[in-house]
Scaffold this active site. Structure first.
Site, PDB file in Angstrom:
ATOM      1  N   SER A 246       0.980  -1.240   0.144  1.00 32.39           N
ATOM      2  CA  SER A 246      -0.093   0.015   0.032  1.00 32.39           C
ATOM      3  C   SER A 246       0.881   1.150  -0.098  1.00 32.39           C
ATOM      4  O   SER A 246       0.297   2.247  -0.218  1.00 32.39           O
ATOM      5  CB  SER A 246      -1.116   0.032   1.112  1.00 32.39           C
ATOM      6  OG  SER A 246      -2.009  -0.915   0.962  1.00 32.39           O
TER       7      SER A 246
ATOM      8  N   LYS B  63       0.765   3.370  -3.004  1.00 28.51           N
ATOM      9  CA  LYS B  63      -0.709   3.985  -3.298  1.00 28.51           C
ATOM     10  C   LYS B  63      -0.081   5.919  -3.516  1.00 28.51           C
ATOM     11  O   LYS B  63      -0.826   6.514  -3.941  1.00 28.51           O
ATOM     12  CB  LYS B  63      -1.630   3.987  -2.019  1.00 28.51           C
ATOM     13  CG  LYS B  63      -2.055   2.618  -2.016  1.00 28.51           C
ATOM     14  CD  LYS B  63      -3.067   2.345  -1.000  1.00 28.51           C
ATOM     15  CE  LYS B  63      -3.483   0.939  -1.260  1.00 28.51           C
ATOM     16  NZ  LYS B  63      -4.456   0.552   0.045  1.00 28.51           N
TER      17      LYS B  63
ATOM     18  N   TYR C  54      -2.430  -2.107 -10.508  1.00 32.87           N
ATOM     19  CA  TYR C  54      -2.493  -2.173  -9.167  1.00 32.87           C
ATOM     20  C   TYR C  54      -1.668  -3.169  -8.490  1.00 32.87           C
ATOM     21  O   TYR C  54      -0.976  -3.002  -7.520  1.00 32.87           O
ATOM     22  CB  TYR C  54      -3.874  -2.062  -8.802  1.00 32.87           C
ATOM     23  CG  TYR C  54      -3.964  -1.914  -7.170  1.00 32.87           C
ATOM     24  CD1 TYR C  54      -3.639  -0.809  -6.520  1.00 32.87           C
ATOM     25  CD2 TYR C  54      -4.269  -3.117  -6.474  1.00 32.87           C
ATOM     26  CE1 TYR C  54      -3.823  -0.790  -4.977  1.00 32.87           C
ATOM     27  CE2 TYR C  54      -4.721  -3.024  -5.124  1.00 32.87           C
ATOM     28  CZ  TYR C  54      -4.122  -1.938  -4.488  1.00 32.87           C
ATOM     29  OH  TYR C  54      -4.295  -1.885  -3.061  1.00 32.87           O
TER      30      TYR C  54
ATOM     31  N   TYR D 296      -4.581   3.469   7.923  1.00 33.91           N
ATOM     32  CA  TYR D 296      -6.137   2.909   8.108  1.00 33.91           C
ATOM     33  C   TYR D 296      -6.796   3.292   8.985  1.00 33.91           C
ATOM     34  O   TYR D 296      -6.560   4.430   9.658  1.00 33.91           O
ATOM     35  CB  TYR D 296      -5.820   1.378   7.766  1.00 33.91           C
ATOM     36  CG  TYR D 296      -5.069   0.881   6.434  1.00 33.91           C
ATOM     37  CD1 TYR D 296      -5.371   1.571   5.268  1.00 33.91           C
ATOM     38  CD2 TYR D 296      -3.950   0.421   6.751  1.00 33.91           C
ATOM     39  CE1 TYR D 296      -4.547   1.197   4.093  1.00 33.91           C
ATOM     40  CE2 TYR D 296      -3.046   0.143   5.483  1.00 33.91           C
ATOM     41  CZ  TYR D 296      -3.408   0.503   4.203  1.00 33.91           C
ATOM     42  OH  TYR D 296      -2.876   0.354   3.124  1.00 33.91           O
TER      43      TYR D 296
ATOM     44  N   VAL E 100       1.274  -3.965   4.059  1.00 35.48           N
ATOM     45  CA  VAL E 100       1.509  -5.120   4.866  1.00 35.48           C
ATOM     46  C   VAL E 100       2.516  -5.877   4.385  1.00 35.48           C
ATOM     47  O   VAL E 100       2.835  -6.945   4.920  1.00 35.48           O
ATOM     48  CB  VAL E 100      -0.020  -5.941   4.143  1.00 35.48           C
ATOM     49  CG1 VAL E 100      -1.104  -5.227   4.706  1.00 35.48           C
ATOM     50  CG2 VAL E 100      -0.064  -6.125   2.780  1.00 35.48           C
TER      51      VAL E 100
END
Length: 337
Positions: A97, A100, A221, A273, A291
């Protein structure tokens, strides 16, 4: 006589208070001015090394489950671009992530902020990174840091086939000044084979008209999440956004204060998050986790921090990594608050 005694007593209290405040301010400035050293990083790393025993390596993507839970690394790029490392600094892991924030930069650079955010929100979240949230009700992702928003962000990058992914990869290589960075094909295949939840998000957004392409966009992605790098590379990324998109060596090719502010604000409100609120209170720095066990941190106007430890807490954030960042932030008064 009593009046003079009172005056002397009052003056003494005021003087003592003044000296106490000055001492506290001096101590704080000294802590802020004290240089970070590799010994500092090493001490913090060793203090927090055993936190890996309290977490779990991500195994919902089978290839990620093969990571060594004991691996740990800590890296800082200071305001002058000098690099400090400790631990397993040569250990590679996938961005997941963290990619991103790079995709967001590329998409906004191409399309403009308003054209990206009319399709998603700036909201934080109290839900996990892979939650559908309000996707089925409003049709729009909450933010570009959750999976749905990130999938949409990558789909907005122009180009056919894997061109959007290559743009993200090239930007990572530029920011880190590391042309050897590649994506891990085994992790990519593993993510693609098990990414049914992400596939569901992709088709809900396709159904609502936010996405018009095919699954090549979703593959991009998965590929960007599989980009492999080190904790030092993450520290360079953190530095980049902390310093108006100026590279750690002073290169100003992509200098853009507004994009840096946008990315940092998203990191602060949603980068960790559903733990983002508590993290902002405890650490107080724009950060983005993945992660794969990495976290990149921006100390605005100052430095970049990169940590790695693949054992995760219940939110999907590196457990030892969080505690290393927390200790460094406290020791050097780095919080923006």
């Amino acid at each position: 006589m009593k009046k003079n005694s009172f005056l002397f007593s009052t003056k003494g209290i005021v003087l003592a208070t003044f000296l106490s405040l000055n001492t506290a301010i001096y101590a704080q400035k000294t802590a802020e001015a004290a240089p970070i050293t590799e010994r500092t990083l090493s001490n913090i790393l060793e203090k927090n090394r055993t936190y890996y025993t309290q977490g779990k390596v991500a195994d919902y993507i089978p290839e990620l489950g093969k990571m060594d839970a004991k691996a740990i690394a800590f890296s800082v790029v200071d305001k002058n671009g000098k690099i400090y490392n400790s631990g397993d600094v040569n250990k590679k892991f996938t961005m997941q992530s963290i990619s991103k924030i790079i995709a967001l930069m590329v998409a906004v650079t191409e399309k403009g902020e308003s054209n990206v955010f009319d399709k998603m929100g700036y909201f934080g979240s109290d839900k996990p990174f892979n939650h559908f949230s309000n996707l089925e009700t409003t049709g729009k992702p909450l933010n570009p840091m959750m999976n749905a928003g990130a999938i949409l962000t990558t789909s907005l990058i122009s180009g056919e086939g894997e061109k959007p992914f290559l743009k993200v990869l090239d930007m990572v290589r530029y920011i880190t000044k590391n042309q050897g960075i590649e994506y891990n094909k085994s992790v990519y295949e593993s993510e693609k084979a098990t990414g049914h939840r992400n596939r569901g998000m992709f088709y809900i957004m396709k159904n609502s008209g936010l996405i018009s392409g095919n699954e090549d966009q979703l593959d991009n992605y998965f590929k960007q999440c599989s980009i492999e790098l080190t904790a030092e590379d993450l520290a360079k990324i953190g530095y980049f956004f902390a310093n108006q998109c100026i590279r750690f060596d002073g290169d100003t090719t992509y200098k853009n204060a507004e994009i840096a502010k946008l990315v940092e604000s998203q990191m602060l409100t949603a980068g960790m998050y559903e733990f983002s609120g508590e993290y902002s209170r405890m650490v107080g720095l724009p950060s983005k986790s993945g992660v794969g066990g990495g976290i990149t941190v921006s100390v605005p106007g100052k430095m970049g921090i990169g940590v790695f430890s693949p054992s995760l807490d219940q939110h999907g954030n590196s457990l030892a990594g969080y505690h290393m960042i927390l200790d460094l932030a406290k020791q050097y008064n780095l919080s923006i608050f």
